[in-house]
Design an enzyme around this catalytic site. Structure first.
Site, PDB file in Angstrom:
ATOM      1  N   ASP A  86      14.716 -34.934 -21.840  1.00 44.27           N
ATOM      2  CA  ASP A  86      14.333 -36.167 -22.522  1.00 44.27           C
ATOM      3  C   ASP A  86      15.088 -37.372 -21.941  1.00 44.27           C
ATOM      4  O   ASP A  86      16.297 -37.284 -21.681  1.00 44.27           O
ATOM      5  CB  ASP A  86      14.689 -36.012 -24.018  1.00 44.27           C
ATOM      6  CG  ASP A  86      14.139 -37.126 -24.875  1.00 44.27           C
ATOM      7  OD1 ASP A  86      12.906 -37.254 -24.954  1.00 44.27           O
ATOM      8  OD2 ASP A  86      14.936 -37.880 -25.466  1.00 44.27           O
TER       9      ASP A  86
ATOM     10  N   GLU B 101      22.416 -20.108 -11.726  1.00 47.55           N
ATOM     11  CA  GLU B 101      23.130 -18.884 -12.130  1.00 47.55           C
ATOM     12  C   GLU B 101      22.129 -17.813 -12.556  1.00 47.55           C
ATOM     13  O   GLU B 101      22.481 -16.649 -12.729  1.00 47.55           O
ATOM     14  CB  GLU B 101      24.047 -19.176 -13.331  1.00 47.55           C
ATOM     15  CG  GLU B 101      25.260 -20.018 -12.996  1.00 47.55           C
ATOM     16  CD  GLU B 101      25.957 -20.545 -14.251  1.00 47.55           C
ATOM     17  OE1 GLU B 101      25.616 -20.122 -15.388  1.00 47.55           O
ATOM     18  OE2 GLU B 101      26.837 -21.416 -14.096  1.00 47.55           O
TER      19      GLU B 101
END
Ligand code: NOJ
Length: 546
Positions: free
Chosen positions: A204, A254
């Site tokens: 956002d 990751e």
């Protein structure tokens, strides 16, 4: 798009993503507000539609000062919407159906009910707690004359001579992104959801976050005049915001496959590739198509420019015609070019008069155009029903902070957030159970006509058109190239790899069809059977030997 030829890490590059605004999608527990169990129950609709992913707007605990974009706790589910266990069940059910999940991250601000903001108020001026937000002292009115997004000043006094910054509503205090706690906490949030199986994030107002208010600060007039140098603006689109996203990229990487992200970055077009870069968020929204008139030259220019920008970033473009912040595109296209949408909403949709048939015809043509473009298509719940804007919601039911903060002069975004009609009748048209409470925003009597039930058996319905288009897209989509084709005035045509041609007639007169076998038509029968010309306000897809 997923399939054996697409590396798992690239699933998002040409995905069809369906935005769910959770409080208005499906209400399983009958309290009038949509919930996670409701979404899970409606997964068959998403499967029939043929989407690759869901983007879920905020479902976090919130007082709903801004439709959930005022987040109390970024690592929990609003009890009115569900529980973490229900979230996990929803993720598992989506994944079992082959649908990925993107969740909304709201990093510019928290809500004023967030424990850290409460602690900041309680701890007082100069405290470490206050340092996590943006506080300034002023005995002489707001520290600057800046105007917040929903109207009114960007500064709210807290009664001790100090003011806090809020780019949106006062209930949405801006974080201080210079503070390590803020950075660490957001990375924890990303891992929290990624560990629960979330495949990506919609970020956002990605162009805000970092600030430098060390001054001298520009006035509102200077900001509006655009005199502030790019990249060093006190709060907007600063170059240093990308340090945040480079750190996030490490978090995304990751995971296997890496988590994707898409930036909501309302910045000048030439600044957008920074947000979409591979060492940053990876993809960025473009709203240019949404802002264009139904016009061949405008659509052509938007596509050319955005494909070039996406290439520059090593990303793919995104295409959007509707979302939870915009008047639905069926209604926009029903209005004369140049209509002021806020003024039209304020007239309860009476002035000017909407030509609904024209709006729907153009909306379907624009959607078929969008779905043929290289890149990701972002669809908004209800557009597959051709749902118009509910323009006549009375002021007393409006929830958008814009209404109050503009002192009743701008209605805001509730008209595209009215809960979906699933059935032709019933107290909430199947949004909630028969004995449930009314939908949290009132549905108009005509809603049933647009319901899934009303359209499901009709081969010429807008729902049938979307289902056919998405199924064809899945068969046809391959490489990311686009070759413009010569076409008559007012027509845009292009070829995609593998012999897929798309042609849109933006005029009102029929023109000859390009060569090939018609496999989709946006007007009438979506299969395109028997189509012999390219009618006005229509898109066709054709298959031809390459
Ligand atoms: C953009 C969101 O799309 C909108 O709904 C929200 O009001 C603002 N950001 C503030 O979070």
């Amino acid at each position: 798009m997923t399939g054996p030829s697409v590396p798992a890490a690239d699933w998002w590059r040409q995905a069809v993503v369906y935005q769910v605004y959770p409080r208005s999608f499906a209400d399983a527990n009958g309290d009038g507000t949509g919930d996670l169990v409701g979404i899970t129950h409606r997964i068959p609709h998403l499967v029939d539609l043929g989407v690759d992913a869901v983007w879920l707007s905020p479902f976090y605990p919130s007082a709903l000062a801004d439709g959930g974009y005022d987040v109390d706790d970024h690592r929990d589910v609003d009890p009115k919407i569900g529980t973490l266990a229900e979230f996990d069940a929803m993720v598992a059910a989506l994944h079992a159906a082959g649908i990925k999940l993107i969740v909304d991250i709201v990093p510019n601000h928290s809500s004023d009910r967030h424990p850290w903001f409460r602690a900041a108020l309680a701890a007082g001026p100069g405290s470490p707690e206050r340092d996590r937000y943006v506080f300034r002292h002023s005995d002489d009115g707001p520290p600057t004359d800046w105007t917040a997004s929903f109207g009114g000043p960007t500064w709210e006094p807290v009664g001790d001579g100090w003011w806090y910054l809020h780019m949106f509503a006062p209930e949405q205090p801006d974080w201080n992104w210079d503070h390590p706690d803020v950075r660490e906490d957001h990375e924890r949030t990303l891992r929290f959801w990624a560990d629960r199986g979330v495949d990506g994030f919609r970020i956002d107002v990605a162009h805000y976050l970092t600030k430098d208010l060390s001054g001298p600060l520009p006035t509102q007039a200077e900001i509006e005049a655009g005199t502030v140098p790019e990249g060093t603006h006190p709060f907007n689109d600063r170059d240093d915001v990308h340090e945040v996203y480079r750190a996030w990229r490490k978090v995304f990487d990751e995971y296997d496959p890496p988590r994707m992200a898409v930036a909501e970055a309302v910045v000048p077009t030439h600044r957008r590739p920074r947000y979409a870069s591979a060492d940053g968020l990876g993809q960025a929204f473009t709203f240019d198509l949404l802002e264009a008139d139904f016009d061949a030259a405008q659509f052509r220019a938007v596509v050319e420019q955005n494909l070039a920008l996406a290439r520059a970033a090593g990303s793919t473009s995104t295409w959007v015609l509707s979302n939870h912040d915009q008047v639905r595109h069926t209604s926009r296209y029903a209005l004369p070019t140049g209509t002021s949408l806020p003024a039209w909403l304020l007239s309860d949709g009476t002035t000017p008069r909407a030509d609904e048939a024209r709006g729907l015809r153009r909306a379907r043509a624009a959607t078929a155009f969008l779905l043929a473009l290289p890149g990701s298509a972002y669809l908004y719940q209800g557009e597959e029903l051709g749902l118009p804007e509910v323009a006549d919601l009375p002021g007393v039911v409006l929830q958008d902070p814009t209404w109050i903060r503009s002192l009743g002069t701008t209605k805001g975004r509730d008209g595209c957030r009215v809960p979906l009609p699933w059935n032709t009748d019933g107290p909430s048209f199947g949004f909630g159970p028969e004995d449930g409470r009314p939908a949290h925003l009132p549905q108009p009597p005509w809603f049933g006509r647009f319901s899934v039930q009303a359209q499901a058996g009709d081969p010429r319905s807008t729902l049938a058109f979307y289902r056919t288009a998405l199924a064809r897209r899945r068969e046809l989509v391959g490489g990311e190239d686009l070759d413009p084709l010569d076409s008559p005035d007012g027509v845009v045509a292009f070829a995609r790899p593998g012999g897929w041609v798309c042609a849109t007639n933006f005029t009102t007169r029929a023109v000859p069809l390009p060569a090939g076998e018609v496999v989709l038509c946006s007007s009438g029968d979506p299969s395109g059977t028997g189509v012999t010309e390219l009618a006005g306000g229509t898109t066709v897809w054709l298959r031809r030997a390459d």
